[in-house]
Design a protein around this motif. Structure first.
Motif: not given
Length: 293
Positions: A59-72
């Motif tokens: 999950l941590d790597d995925w959120l770093r690769s998807n910054p828009d989703q991390a912000e959401r």
């Protein structure tokens, strides 16, 4: 042409954090195949498997690769707290992807609601969840929620009937306060067992899905089960109608859940095309055994 045709556990982009590949188009692919309803088993952000390993290991790597989703995700958590924020992030993402990939054609069953809010102390969070996810749907993906999937195999999981009733009542109260149209309540349950255990979970259900383990080939250890097993489907439907009548809910819609995955490691792989035709044929069988259409 059956509008109710659907599929359990259709993956989406966040499942990449589990190591799955090529899952971003799963929603559009099942829609193209004819599915009109989908659902996805919820996983807690910090859930762990039996061996103690964290499920969302990527999950941590995925959120770093998807910054828009991390912000959401951070916005949901900021507004609703860590636990509820993750639930809302999970299902809002699923709803939005289903809507965008199928131009609003797919309907999503949100839940399993009892599993999301199992405690008597969860009603405030449950009410907040229902209100927030309906508001998100209205703004970003109107008409995408097809219903509330409240419980799966509640008798097998030893769910308490009174808590099931409380979950349904809280959902209905939330919908009423916001003035929205009530969405169907779904329950997945086997008709076999003592009626006194089954009936309490049917009284407030709009759609009763007959759990496939009531009649399908799955066995432990894996063995091949012949066609005759499918003949139990009409009996399962008849039994469930009797339970629904006893629950004072004779007009509930009854649906049959089929199994279509390949689970044997060795030997005959099942179900094959013929097996699936047999399941569907028996599920649609009319006559005295089914007591009506």
């Amino acid at each position: 042409q059956v509008n109710g045709f659907g599929m359990f556990n259709v993956y989406f982009s966040i499942d990449e954090a589990l190591g799955y590949r090529d899952v971003r188009d799963d929603l559009s692919e099942v829609y193209a195949a004819g599915c009109r309803r989908v659902t996805h088993y919820f996983r807690s952000e910090h859930s762990r498997e039996a061996g103690g390993e964290r499920v969302w290991f990527g999950l941590d790597d995925w959120l770093r690769s998807n910054p828009d989703q991390a912000e959401r995700l951070q916005a949901w958590k900021r507004d609703y707290g860590a636990s509820l924020g993750w639930k809302l992030f999970f299902y809002s993402t699923y709803l939005q992807e289903a809507y965008q990939q199928t131009q609003g054609g797919l309907k999503v069953l949100v839940g399993e609601m009892y599993g999301l809010f199992p405690s008597d102390q969860d009603d405030a969070d449950l009410k907040t969840f229902v209100n927030a996810i309906r508001e998100f749907e209205a703004q970003h993906c109107p008409g995408t929620i097809g219903g509330w999937y409240v419980a799966e195999e509640p008798t097998g999981k030893r769910y308490r009937p009174e808590r099931y009733t409380s979950v349904v009542d809280t959902i209905r109260a939330s919908e009423s306060e916001k003035g929205g149209s009530p969405l169907p309540i779904y329950v997945d349950i086997s008709p076999y067992g003592e009626q006194r255990q089954i009936v309490p979970f049917l009284a407030k259900s709009d759609v009763i899905m007959i759990s496939p383990d009531a009649y399908i080939w799955a066995r432990v250890p894996p063995i091949y089960v012949e066609e005759a097993q499918y003949e139990s489907i009409p009996h399962a439907v008849r039994s469930m109608r009797e339970h629904a009548k006893a629950a004072g809910n004779p007009n509930a819609k009854i649906e049959v859940v089929l199994q279509a995955y390949d689970w044997n490691q060795t030997g005959t792989l099942q179900p094959n095309h013929i097996n699936m035709h047999q399941q569907v044929s028996y599920a649609l069988k009319q006559g005295w055994v089914n007591r009506g259409v």
